[in-house]
Structure formats: C-alpha cells, structure tokens
Design an enzyme around this catalytic site. Sequence first.
Site, mmCIF file in Angstrom:
data_model
loop_
_atom_site.group_PDB
_atom_site.id
_atom_site.type_symbol
_atom_site.label_atom_id
_atom_site.label_comp_id
_atom_site.label_asym_id
_atom_site.label_seq_id
_atom_site.Cartn_x
_atom_site.Cartn_y
_atom_site.Cartn_z
ATOM 1 N N ALA A 195 0.770 -1.238 0.000
ATOM 2 C CA ALA A 195 0.000 0.000 0.000
ATOM 3 C C ALA A 195 0.805 1.294 0.000
ATOM 4 O O ALA A 195 0.327 2.309 -0.500
ATOM 5 C CB ALA A 195 -0.950 0.002 1.202
ATOM 6 N N PRO A 210 3.045 4.475 -0.796
ATOM 7 C CA PRO A 210 2.802 5.506 0.222
ATOM 8 C C PRO A 210 1.339 5.858 0.443
ATOM 9 O O PRO A 210 1.039 6.779 1.200
ATOM 10 C CB PRO A 210 3.562 6.708 -0.332
ATOM 11 C CG PRO A 210 3.435 6.565 -1.822
ATOM 12 C CD PRO A 210 3.500 5.079 -2.084
ATOM 13 N N ARG A 268 8.265 2.842 5.116
ATOM 14 C CA ARG A 268 7.339 3.326 4.089
ATOM 15 C C ARG A 268 5.919 3.459 4.642
ATOM 16 O O ARG A 268 5.143 4.307 4.199
ATOM 17 C CB ARG A 268 7.337 2.379 2.892
ATOM 18 C CG ARG A 268 8.554 2.535 1.995
ATOM 19 C CD ARG A 268 8.642 1.403 0.960
ATOM 20 N NE ARG A 268 7.413 1.229 0.207
ATOM 21 C CZ ARG A 268 7.082 1.928 -0.876
ATOM 22 N NH1 ARG A 268 7.885 2.885 -1.307
ATOM 23 N NH2 ARG A 268 5.955 1.689 -1.519
ATOM 24 N N ASP A 284 -0.684 -3.766 -6.208
ATOM 25 C CA ASP A 284 0.204 -2.960 -7.046
ATOM 26 C C ASP A 284 1.605 -3.477 -6.727
ATOM 27 O O ASP A 284 2.264 -3.002 -5.810
ATOM 28 C CB ASP A 284 0.058 -1.478 -6.725
ATOM 29 C CG ASP A 284 0.784 -0.601 -7.734
ATOM 30 O OD1 ASP A 284 0.714 -0.898 -8.932
ATOM 31 O OD2 ASP A 284 1.447 0.363 -7.311
ATOM 32 N N CYS A 338 4.125 -1.158 -12.601
ATOM 33 C CA CYS A 338 4.564 -0.007 -13.393
ATOM 34 C C CYS A 338 5.741 -0.432 -14.269
ATOM 35 O O CYS A 338 6.758 0.250 -14.350
ATOM 36 C CB CYS A 338 4.912 1.188 -12.506
ATOM 37 S SG CYS A 338 6.168 0.872 -11.262
#
Length: 463
Positions: A111, A113, A139, A179, A232
């Site tokens: 999760a 930032p 983080r 992610d 990404c």
Amino acid sequence: MRLPDKFIEQMKNMLGDELDTYIAALDQPMNHALRVNTLKISVEDFLKISPFKLTPVPWCSNAFYYDAEVDIPSKHPYYYAGLYYLQEPSATLPAATLPIEEGDKVLDICAAPGGKSTELLARLGRTGYLVSNDISASRAKALIKNLELFGAENVLVTCESTDKLAGQFDHYFDKILIDAPCSGEGMFRKSSSMVTAWERNGNEYFATIQKSILVEAVRMLKPGGMILYSTCTFSGLEDEDSILYLLKLKDSLKLVPVTQYDGFVPGRAEWSSEPDEASDANLQYTMHLFPHKVKGEGHFVSLVEDTSNEHTGSSVSDYYPKAFKLSEELLEFISHIKREFKRDRFENMNGRIYYIPEGCPENGRLHVLRRGLLMGEEKKNRFEPSQALAMSLSADEYDNVLSLSSDDERVMRYLKGETIEYSDSEKLSKGWVLIAVDNFPLGFGKAAGGQIKNKYLPGWRIC
C-alpha cells in the site's frame, strides 16, 4: 536519457517501429495530476473552488491533469485539508478499475505511500473496511499520514509479509488490490535511479516476488471476489506471465475486461514467455499504458474474478476493544462533536485513545500500526485531540470552529506551527478550536484571550 541496451532490445521486440517514438517520449516533461478526495468533497464542488486549471484524466473520474509549470498544488492550503492527493496519472488507474462496493472488505496488499489506499477508502465511503498493508515499516509511516490526511476511520494498517496476512485472513476479502513490487520500467522518466535498479535486479527477481504474493492473495480472496493486479513495468515476464500464473492457481479465476481508453494497449500472448499457453487466456482483457501513447507513465492493469459458487466462510471474527472507563476529560471533549460514538468501541492503548468502527477484523498476531481512528491522548487531567481526529471531521461536526479563507495569512502561519490571533467578531469559545480553510478542517488549536495556541501536528508543519 540513458537506457540499458538489454532494455532497448526488449522494448524493440514489444514496440517494433514505435520504439523511437517511445524513446523520444522519455525526453519530454512528465504529466502531473491530482485526485479529488470524494470522502470530503464531490468532484463537482471541488471544481467550483479549485484555483488550478484542470483537465480530466480519462480513466479516473475524480483525477485531473494540472500544469506543474503554472500551479503548485502541494503548497496550497487545500492540500493540507486533504481535498486531493497528488498522483502520477497512470497510477490512478488501478484503484479506479477495481469495482469497490459499499460494505466491501478490501485489502491493499502493497500500500505505501498510500495513493491507492486513499482512493479505495474514499470509494468505500465510511462503509466496509480497508486493510492497508506494507511490508516496510519506514514506508508505512507515509502511508499512515496520507490515510489520516484523507480522514481515514474504517482502516487497519498492518506491516506484514503476505504469508502472515494470509494466515490470518483466509477467504476474507471481497476485493484485493496488488500494485506489485516490480522492475519499474514505466518509471524510468520519473527517476534515473530506476534505471540503475533495473540493471541491478532485472525482471526475474521481481517476477519471483510477484508470484509469491499472488499465491497468498488467492488464499485471502472470498469466492466471488476480485483481484486487481498492476505493475509499473512493461515486461511480459512480470505482467502477462504473472497473470498466467495467477489463473493457474485456481480453476475458477477468470480475467475480467479492463476498459480500453484511447491509447491503451491490450496484453498480448507474444509478450509472454509462454505464447502458446497465453493465446487462450484472454490477455486482451488486460491493459498496458505506454508514455508515448497516453499522458502518463508506464503501467499494466488486469482484473481477475473468482467465479466459483463456493460458500466458504471466513473464520475471521470482528475485533472488539477491551472495555475501560472513559475519563471525564474524554467525555467532555467528545460532547462538542456532533457525531454518535458508541462507548464500547473506544480503546485505550497506553493513553492513546482510539475509536474502532464496527466491522474491524480481528488481527491475531499481526504487526498493527493503526487500528481505527486515533482520537487523541489522555495526559494528566486533560485530553488532547489528535491530528487524525481533526482530519476525519467536517467543520459542521464541531461546535467551536475558526474557518479562514484560503488567502487569509493566518492559514499559512497556522500550518507553520505559529500562534495565530482571532477577533471578538469571530465568536470563538475558550478551549479547543478546530481551524479550517474555507470550512475544511486543518487541525486543532487552543483559544484564549484573542490568541490560538497552535496544536497542528509538528511532523506535518510547513518548514
């Protein structure tokens, strides 16, 4: 910009004649966006008060491009009121694609930032529950701040490996967002350090991590639930191959089409290391974003649904705070808040008082960094409200509010931690006062004799 030869060859195999256009795009300025916090303000109302020139991001209804050469949203008071989150445009796609419904139990597994967690939280609309996890404690500090800035209440923040999460949350979540840690090829324009990291680690290193996360995610998904997997990066090893691996983990897992906006490129079997097997997997339902085709950085998004009709119940029970006697000081303070608090939902953790909304899951032995809403701290003969509480309130929920216009010089002085003044005409009562900008809370202060002692959280102050 400098690109590794191996990477250029890899991209040539993917893009063919478009390679030069892609490379040229990396020398152009990045695009910038903000995403409106619909937990605090509607998109329509934000556009009425926005001081910035905004244009819509096509794939996210509450995200807008802004010109970073003209506007600096990170320095405007609305940013400190949590009215928006600054996010790279392509990165707004995953949370916008996962179909959140009110009452869902949602996991954001990587999760920090907090860009995606804040959007998931806003879309839940104070219903259901969000478990926001990151394996990195350092983080996770930024994650907690961003969640608090957005007004988080129905959230459990954990710092755990995915196997420990799966050991606690068997078949528990309606929706899971991954992610995933990746080689970051899509972020090369954003940071040259990503190029160095790619040369050091390559794609194989992250593909192994991604597969281990997917195994545990399937364990935590309810029958009928959905997993959003994104990266990404462009690599078929981390994108198409990871999806193929996920689909093999359970027969009832099926890809769901992701909306194809202008410039999106569907996944392809030939980009997988197993093209024959990939040809039957509906990889065209997944989407790649390339910086020469969209106004954003590189990204990959895919949505998978468990289509089984099983009725496997989760063994996870709700969390019930340990009962304690609420102090007179705490009760006196919350009497000024126009909101119902159930007394059996308060929790005292070494003097720090939390309010635990119903539906919070039992967390077993997980490393929990935040559970529910931090109300404040009990100190000798007094209660001090928290920054998190201020951000969770609306101005009309508190009975002693100083609302300043965004161009009032006292706003910036408050955000810097300075004492500010008020006049008799502003009709404040002595004691705790909620400071707001255009009726959106910023934090607390303590009023007396025409001055407000600053209680804005030191770690949030403008230097």
